[in-house]
Design a protein around this motif. Structure first.
Motif, mmCIF file in Angstrom:
data_model
loop_
_atom_site.group_PDB
_atom_site.id
_atom_site.type_symbol
_atom_site.label_atom_id
_atom_site.label_comp_id
_atom_site.label_asym_id
_atom_site.label_seq_id
_atom_site.Cartn_x
_atom_site.Cartn_y
_atom_site.Cartn_z
ATOM 1 N N THR A 40 -130.836 45.649 -74.373
ATOM 2 C CA THR A 40 -130.157 46.880 -74.911
ATOM 3 C C THR A 40 -130.586 47.227 -76.588
ATOM 4 O O THR A 40 -130.690 46.187 -77.146
ATOM 5 N N PRO A 41 -130.157 48.715 -76.938
ATOM 6 C CA PRO A 41 -130.301 48.652 -78.296
ATOM 7 C C PRO A 41 -129.259 48.058 -79.171
ATOM 8 O O PRO A 41 -129.417 47.771 -80.371
ATOM 9 N N GLU A 42 -128.203 47.660 -78.439
ATOM 10 C CA GLU A 42 -126.956 47.165 -79.186
ATOM 11 C C GLU A 42 -127.009 45.718 -79.193
ATOM 12 O O GLU A 42 -126.477 44.903 -79.763
ATOM 13 N N LYS A 43 -127.698 44.922 -78.092
ATOM 14 C CA LYS A 43 -127.866 43.523 -78.087
ATOM 15 C C LYS A 43 -129.264 42.951 -78.156
ATOM 16 O O LYS A 43 -130.008 43.688 -77.794
ATOM 17 N N GLU A 44 -129.426 41.694 -78.631
ATOM 18 C CA GLU A 44 -130.762 41.115 -78.507
ATOM 19 C C GLU A 44 -131.079 40.775 -77.052
ATOM 20 O O GLU A 44 -130.293 40.749 -76.490
ATOM 21 N N ARG A 45 -132.560 40.651 -77.175
ATOM 22 C CA ARG A 45 -133.202 40.185 -75.740
ATOM 23 C C ARG A 45 -132.324 38.910 -75.404
ATOM 24 O O ARG A 45 -132.290 37.873 -75.965
ATOM 25 N N GLU A 46 -131.987 38.848 -73.951
ATOM 26 C CA GLU A 46 -131.282 37.717 -73.555
ATOM 27 C C GLU A 46 -131.879 37.388 -72.051
ATOM 28 O O GLU A 46 -132.386 38.210 -71.304
ATOM 29 N N PHE A 47 -131.598 36.032 -71.939
ATOM 30 C CA PHE A 47 -132.049 35.589 -70.656
ATOM 31 C C PHE A 47 -131.263 36.203 -69.552
ATOM 32 O O PHE A 47 -130.127 36.192 -69.409
ATOM 33 N N VAL A 48 -131.749 36.369 -68.344
ATOM 34 C CA VAL A 48 -131.419 36.536 -67.172
ATOM 35 C C VAL A 48 -131.439 35.756 -65.838
ATOM 36 O O VAL A 48 -130.522 35.221 -65.288
ATOM 37 N N ALA A 49 -132.598 35.291 -65.635
ATOM 38 C CA ALA A 49 -133.017 34.453 -64.424
ATOM 39 C C ALA A 49 -134.593 33.794 -64.549
ATOM 40 O O ALA A 49 -135.165 34.298 -65.231
ATOM 41 N N SER A 50 -134.479 32.577 -64.219
ATOM 42 C CA SER A 50 -135.806 32.027 -64.133
ATOM 43 C C SER A 50 -136.082 31.197 -62.936
ATOM 44 O O SER A 50 -135.103 30.779 -62.167
ATOM 45 N N ILE A 51 -137.392 30.961 -62.730
ATOM 46 C CA ILE A 51 -137.721 30.366 -61.067
ATOM 47 C C ILE A 51 -138.918 29.434 -61.364
ATOM 48 O O ILE A 51 -139.834 29.766 -62.336
ATOM 49 N N SER A 52 -138.740 28.280 -60.734
ATOM 50 C CA SER A 52 -140.120 27.284 -60.858
ATOM 51 C C SER A 52 -141.115 27.704 -60.303
ATOM 52 O O SER A 52 -141.222 28.664 -59.500
ATOM 53 N N ARG A 53 -142.238 26.988 -60.664
ATOM 54 C CA ARG A 53 -143.528 27.440 -60.013
ATOM 55 C C ARG A 53 -143.625 27.740 -58.422
ATOM 56 O O ARG A 53 -144.503 28.516 -57.720
ATOM 57 N N THR A 54 -142.703 26.602 -57.710
ATOM 58 C CA THR A 54 -142.982 26.541 -56.530
ATOM 59 C C THR A 54 -141.975 27.653 -55.722
ATOM 60 O O THR A 54 -141.825 27.853 -54.667
ATOM 61 N N GLY A 55 -140.762 28.149 -56.670
ATOM 62 C CA GLY A 55 -139.813 28.783 -56.233
ATOM 63 C C GLY A 55 -138.539 28.054 -55.871
ATOM 64 O O GLY A 55 -137.463 28.688 -55.289
ATOM 65 N N GLN A 56 -138.555 26.721 -55.895
ATOM 66 C CA GLN A 56 -137.479 25.762 -55.307
ATOM 67 C C GLN A 56 -136.372 25.726 -56.147
ATOM 68 O O GLN A 56 -135.234 25.260 -55.990
ATOM 69 N N VAL A 57 -136.647 26.139 -57.355
ATOM 70 C CA VAL A 57 -135.513 25.701 -58.512
ATOM 71 C C VAL A 57 -135.381 27.216 -59.371
ATOM 72 O O VAL A 57 -136.330 27.854 -59.808
ATOM 73 N N THR A 58 -133.992 27.352 -59.455
ATOM 74 C CA THR A 58 -133.693 28.476 -60.202
ATOM 75 C C THR A 58 -132.647 28.608 -61.112
ATOM 76 O O THR A 58 -131.727 27.772 -60.845
ATOM 77 N N TYR A 59 -132.548 29.397 -62.043
ATOM 78 C CA TYR A 59 -131.403 29.397 -63.056
ATOM 79 C C TYR A 59 -131.350 30.760 -63.301
ATOM 80 O O TYR A 59 -131.850 31.681 -63.210
ATOM 81 N N TYR A 60 -129.857 30.743 -63.648
ATOM 82 C CA TYR A 60 -129.057 32.180 -63.933
ATOM 83 C C TYR A 60 -128.234 32.243 -65.201
ATOM 84 O O TYR A 60 -127.709 31.149 -65.433
ATOM 85 N N ALA A 61 -128.103 33.416 -65.823
ATOM 86 C CA ALA A 61 -127.050 33.632 -66.745
ATOM 87 C C ALA A 61 -125.850 33.641 -66.291
ATOM 88 O O ALA A 61 -125.697 34.126 -65.304
ATOM 89 N N ASP A 62 -124.946 33.168 -66.666
ATOM 90 C CA ASP A 62 -123.644 33.043 -66.150
ATOM 91 C C ASP A 62 -123.033 34.631 -65.801
ATOM 92 O O ASP A 62 -122.332 34.735 -64.854
ATOM 93 N N SER A 63 -123.418 35.474 -66.742
ATOM 94 C CA SER A 63 -123.080 37.098 -66.482
ATOM 95 C C SER A 63 -123.709 37.492 -65.211
ATOM 96 O O SER A 63 -123.188 38.591 -64.594
ATOM 97 N N VAL A 64 -124.700 37.115 -64.545
ATOM 98 C CA VAL A 64 -125.498 37.499 -63.407
ATOM 99 C C VAL A 64 -125.215 36.421 -62.252
ATOM 100 O O VAL A 64 -125.654 36.995 -61.022
ATOM 101 N N LYS A 65 -124.720 35.329 -62.292
ATOM 102 C CA LYS A 65 -124.587 34.286 -61.218
ATOM 103 C C LYS A 65 -123.850 34.769 -60.156
ATOM 104 O O LYS A 65 -122.694 35.359 -60.358
ATOM 105 N N GLY A 66 -124.389 34.682 -58.979
ATOM 106 C CA GLY A 66 -123.603 35.089 -57.661
ATOM 107 C C GLY A 66 -123.901 36.654 -57.353
ATOM 108 O O GLY A 66 -123.432 37.119 -56.327
ATOM 109 N N ARG A 67 -124.634 37.430 -58.505
ATOM 110 C CA ARG A 67 -124.969 38.857 -58.167
ATOM 111 C C ARG A 67 -126.583 39.014 -57.976
ATOM 112 O O ARG A 67 -126.832 39.818 -57.294
#
Length: 130
Positions: A40-67
């Motif tokens: 956003t204009p007010e915030k630095e670029r931030e991580f949201v989510a990532s996924i491994s090559r096969t799709g079996q492993v995922t990571y989420y920022a705390d702010s979006v986890k569960g949503r």
């Protein structure tokens, strides 16, 4: 270098859902971990989510986890971000990104402006109204 094109952004009311898509060029998509980031204009670029090559492993920022859910279809060279229970604070320009030899775990902790994230899309705007 992988070329990335995002789509699916838009205006949605709080509590609603959107699905973002990121299509990659080339025939090596399955060899890349993929990430979603937002800014956003007010915030630095931030991580949201990532996924491994096969799709079996995922990571989420705390702010979006569960949503939010990240998933991919390697046959379609596409990574998705399903966003549910959206909040006004989720409003941002959303980017997909990747880089050679990166893992999904590395994407979840590295500085988004790092040279390691060498391929970025143009972004898709998400606006959540209250």
């Amino acid at each position: 270098q992988v070329q990335l094109v995002e789509s699916g952004g838009g205006l949605v009311q709080a509590g609603g859902s959107l699905r973002l898509s990121c299509v990659a060029s080339g025939r090596t998509f399955s060899s890349y971990a993929m990430g979603w980031f937002r800014q956003t204009p007010e915030k630095e670029r931030e991580f949201v989510a990532s996924i491994s090559r096969t799709g079996q492993v995922t990571y989420y920022a705390d702010s979006v986890k569960g949503r939010f859910i990240i998933f991919r279809d390697n046959a379609k060279n596409t990574v998705y971000l399903q966003m549910n229970s959206l909040k006004p604070e989720d409003s941002a320009l959303y980017f997909c990104a990747t880089g050679p030899s990166l893992t999904a775990q590395a994407m979840s902790t590295m500085e988004p402006r790092s040279d390691g994230l060498s391929s970025w899309g143009q972004g898709t705007q998400v606006t959540v109204s209250s």
